[in-house]
Write a protein that holds these residues in place. Structure first.
Motif, PDB file in Angstrom:
ATOM      1  N   ALA A   1       0.826  -1.208   0.000  1.00 21.22           N
ATOM      2  CA  ALA A   1       0.000   0.000   0.000  1.00 21.22           C
ATOM      3  C   ALA A   1       0.858   1.256   0.000  1.00 21.22           C
ATOM      4  O   ALA A   1       0.519   2.250  -0.658  1.00 21.22           O
ATOM      5  N   ALA A   2       1.961   1.224   0.715  1.00 23.99           N
ATOM      6  CA  ALA A   2       2.846   2.397   0.765  1.00 23.99           C
ATOM      7  C   ALA A   2       3.404   2.712  -0.620  1.00 23.99           C
ATOM      8  O   ALA A   2       3.487   3.880  -1.027  1.00 23.99           O
ATOM      9  N   LYS A   3       3.759   1.678  -1.364  1.00 27.51           N
ATOM     10  CA  LYS A   3       4.293   1.869  -2.718  1.00 27.51           C
ATOM     11  C   LYS A   3       3.224   2.458  -3.634  1.00 27.51           C
ATOM     12  O   LYS A   3       3.505   3.345  -4.445  1.00 27.51           O
ATOM     13  N   VAL A   4       1.991   1.976  -3.491  1.00 28.06           N
ATOM     14  CA  VAL A   4       0.888   2.502  -4.299  1.00 28.06           C
ATOM     15  C   VAL A   4       0.699   3.979  -4.012  1.00 28.06           C
ATOM     16  O   VAL A   4       0.610   4.806  -4.941  1.00 28.06           O
ATOM     17  N   ARG A   5       0.663   4.352  -2.744  1.00 23.34           N
ATOM     18  CA  ARG A   5       0.457   5.759  -2.370  1.00 23.34           C
ATOM     19  C   ARG A   5       1.631   6.625  -2.799  1.00 23.34           C
ATOM     20  O   ARG A   5       1.464   7.765  -3.231  1.00 23.34           O
ATOM     21  N   GLU A   6       2.827   6.069  -2.692  1.00 25.51           N
ATOM     22  CA  GLU A   6       4.039   6.789  -3.109  1.00 25.51           C
ATOM     23  C   GLU A   6       3.985   7.090  -4.610  1.00 25.51           C
ATOM     24  O   GLU A   6       4.252   8.213  -5.044  1.00 25.51           O
ATOM     25  N   MET A   7       3.616   6.095  -5.396  1.00 21.87           N
ATOM     26  CA  MET A   7       3.541   6.280  -6.844  1.00 21.87           C
ATOM     27  C   MET A   7       2.434   7.274  -7.210  1.00 21.87           C
ATOM     28  O   MET A   7       2.599   8.101  -8.108  1.00 21.87           O
ATOM     29  N   GLN A   8       1.320   7.214  -6.473  1.00 19.51           N
ATOM     30  CA  GLN A   8       0.224   8.139  -6.721  1.00 19.51           C
ATOM     31  C   GLN A   8       0.656   9.565  -6.388  1.00 19.51           C
ATOM     32  O   GLN A   8       0.353  10.502  -7.124  1.00 19.51           O
ATOM     33  N   ALA A   9       1.406   9.731  -5.296  1.00 28.45           N
ATOM     34  CA  ALA A   9       1.906  11.051  -4.902  1.00 28.45           C
ATOM     35  C   ALA A   9       2.876  11.617  -5.940  1.00 28.45           C
ATOM     36  O   ALA A   9       2.993  12.836  -6.091  1.00 28.45           O
TER      37      ALA A   9
END
Length: 180
Positions: free
Chosen positions: A147-155
């Motif tokens: 989930a952290a990677k998903v949010r990081e990429m979205q950011a």
């Protein structure tokens, strides 16, 4: 007038050899076996092969009805296919004879009990999981999506489709991670 045997076990640590021996003893000329759950007929390729191979006058032989199906709906669907082809059903360990009303009723009762047993097993499993959760023993499976990677990429301004493709996950999963 060929006897075709079908053997099934649910898990990879189980073995069909006892069923196969009983089917040979019952006079089966061909035996097909598989290791698949009996909860559904979906994905049971050997069962489908047997059902398509049977011809009028043949007999499908199983050791027990629950080897054929664990739900009454699936069992009745199989029985209807057999009847439409003019094929009899025999269970070596149970007195099943689909050529008369009493045999058909007995078959349906066995189907009901097989489905009941499956439902009880599910209930016990869910109760065990609930108790383990309360005791802090069961935490569920580890997340398969970072989930952290998903949010990081979205950011970083990367779109949901690109994130899904890059991480090898579904776009709906990306949206769940972003909104959650």
């Amino acid at each position: 007038m060929t006897k075709i045997g079908y053997a099934r076990v649910s898990t990879t640590d189980q073995d069909c050899s006892l069923q196969e021996a009983a089917l040979l003893k019952a006079g089966c000329e061909v035996i097909r076996s598989e290791k698949r759950s009996g909860i559904s007929t979906k994905g049971r390729d050997e069962l489908e092969t047997v059902l398509s191979f049977l011809r009028p006058g043949d007999t499908l032989v199983v050791t027990k009805i629950d080897r054929l199906a664990r739900s009454l709906g699936d069992l009745m669907g199989i029985v209807e296919r057999l009847q439409a082809k003019g094929v009899a059903l025999q269970a070596t360990d149970q007195n099943v004879d689909t050529s008369n009303a009493a045999g058909k009723a007995f078959l349906q009762m066995l189907g009901v009990f097989a489905e009941f047993e499956t439902n009880l097993r599910k209930e016990r499993q869910l109760e065990g999981i609930a108790k383990a959760k309360v005791a802090g023993i069961y935490k569920g499976r580890k997340p398969s999506i970072d989930a952290a990677k998903v949010r990081e990429m979205q950011a970083e301004g990367i779109g949901a489709t690109a994130i899904a493709k890059a991480l090898g996950i579904g776009r709906a999963s990306v949206y769940r991670m972003i909104s959650g």
